[in-house]
Design a protein around this motif. Sequence first.
Motif, short mmCIF file in Angstrom:
data_model
loop_
_atom_site.label_atom_id
_atom_site.label_comp_id
_atom_site.label_asym_id
_atom_site.label_seq_id
_atom_site.Cartn_x
_atom_site.Cartn_y
_atom_site.Cartn_z
N ASP A 120 0.83 -1.21 0.00
CA ASP A 120 0.00 0.00 0.00
C ASP A 120 0.86 1.26 0.00
O ASP A 120 0.60 2.20 -0.76
N ARG A 121 1.89 1.28 0.82
CA ARG A 121 2.79 2.45 0.87
C ARG A 121 3.57 2.59 -0.45
O ARG A 121 3.81 3.71 -0.91
N ILE A 212 11.08 -5.81 2.69
CA ILE A 212 12.38 -5.14 2.58
C ILE A 212 12.59 -4.61 1.17
O ILE A 212 13.03 -3.46 0.98
N PHE A 213 12.26 -5.42 0.16
CA PHE A 213 12.40 -5.00 -1.23
C PHE A 213 11.50 -3.79 -1.53
O PHE A 213 11.92 -2.82 -2.17
N THR A 214 10.26 -3.85 -1.04
CA THR A 214 9.29 -2.77 -1.27
C THR A 214 9.75 -1.46 -0.66
O THR A 214 9.71 -0.41 -1.30
N TYR A 215 10.21 -1.52 0.59
CA TYR A 215 10.65 -0.29 1.25
C TYR A 215 11.96 0.23 0.65
O TYR A 215 12.19 1.45 0.64
N ALA A 216 12.78 -0.66 0.13
CA ALA A 216 13.99 -0.22 -0.58
C ALA A 216 13.60 0.60 -1.80
O ALA A 216 14.19 1.65 -2.08
N ILE A 218 10.80 2.22 -2.18
CA ILE A 218 10.21 3.47 -1.70
C ILE A 218 11.30 4.48 -1.36
O ILE A 218 11.23 5.65 -1.76
N PHE A 219 12.33 4.04 -0.64
CA PHE A 219 13.39 4.96 -0.22
C PHE A 219 14.22 5.45 -1.41
O PHE A 219 14.69 6.59 -1.42
N ILE A 220 14.40 4.59 -2.41
CA ILE A 220 15.10 5.02 -3.63
C ILE A 220 14.30 6.09 -4.35
O ILE A 220 14.84 7.11 -4.80
N THR A 221 12.99 5.88 -4.44
CA THR A 221 12.10 6.85 -5.11
C THR A 221 12.06 8.17 -4.36
O THR A 221 12.17 9.24 -4.97
N THR A 222 11.91 8.12 -3.04
CA THR A 222 11.80 9.35 -2.25
C THR A 222 13.13 10.09 -2.17
O THR A 222 13.15 11.32 -2.00
N TYR A 223 14.24 9.36 -2.27
CA TYR A 223 15.56 10.00 -2.23
C TYR A 223 15.73 10.98 -3.39
O TYR A 223 16.38 12.02 -3.25
N ALA A 233 7.08 10.13 3.52
CA ALA A 233 7.43 8.71 3.43
C ALA A 233 7.98 8.20 4.76
O ALA A 233 7.64 7.10 5.22
N ALA A 234 8.82 9.02 5.40
CA ALA A 234 9.40 8.64 6.69
C ALA A 234 8.31 8.51 7.76
O ALA A 234 8.33 7.58 8.57
#
Length: 309
Positions: A120-121, A212-216, A218-223, A233-234
């Motif tokens: 969802d996130r 873990i893959f999904t949040y990785a 997300i963090f790549i996109t938000t970076y 996102a945080a």
Amino acid sequence: MDEELNVTYMITLAGHVEVHRYRYLYFMIICIVYMLIICSNSTIVYLIWTHQNLHEPMYIFIAALSLNSVLFSTNIYPKLLVDFLSEKQIISYQACLVQYFMFYALGGSEFLLLSAMAYDRYVSICKPLQYPTIMTKTTISIFLVLAWLVPACQLVASATMSANQKLCGFNLRVIFCNNSIYKLHCETSRTISVYGVFILLNVALFPMLFIIFTYAKIFITTYRSCKEVRKKAAETCLPHLLVLINFSLLCTYDVIIVRLESDIPKIARLIMTLQIVLYHPLFNPIIYGIKMKEISKHLKHLLRQDKMK
């Protein structure tokens, strides 16, 4: 089935420490903790149920996690309370299998619910324009049903195979029934062991890797995005990650306790076991009640109303 297998075996739960000396202290502590778990998680569910602005996928999954925590605790705590006031801490093998089934089925549901929240996130942050068409009411309903149904269906087979095993032991060095029940069997079943690994992969390891893959992603996109997007996102992802890390560590404890049972002192084993059933159900509402801005706002409003009364 062999006639011997139809006998009602009584299993001794020998993981308790000094229960005769501290029975009332144990009872009061566990009773208070259980009430806190019920009240705190029920409050989260109530807030999400009654406020229209919380009827979003992320909050619905949080409500499902809170409900799962209540069910998880109810599977363990009432029996613990009875044991503390009993002369003998015993349970029938059939009831032990039911407790074992519920413990791991609801534990698996936790991982799958966290996976649904991660997805969802991911859609919300990485594919915002497609979010309304992907995360529909039907999609949410399917995720919720699968989260509770998939682990339960897989554990039914495991519990059934265990029910058909002949017992040679009647003493468990635990305070509730978990994978230790395999130590009661006269022979180690290769089928049950292989199937147990299959369940572990399906309802724990693969969902955790997916999260873990999904949040990785997300963090790549938000970076690469602006500061405001990174902050949002945080705020939404950090509580989920904290819950995942906490629950994963507690599941690791469970594996350690079963595999290294004879090498762990009784008091240390008891403390580690209590963390599994005590820490996590209390941890969820605290994290979501404090870290999730909208829930925190409604919670403060609810507390103010109670004080005014």
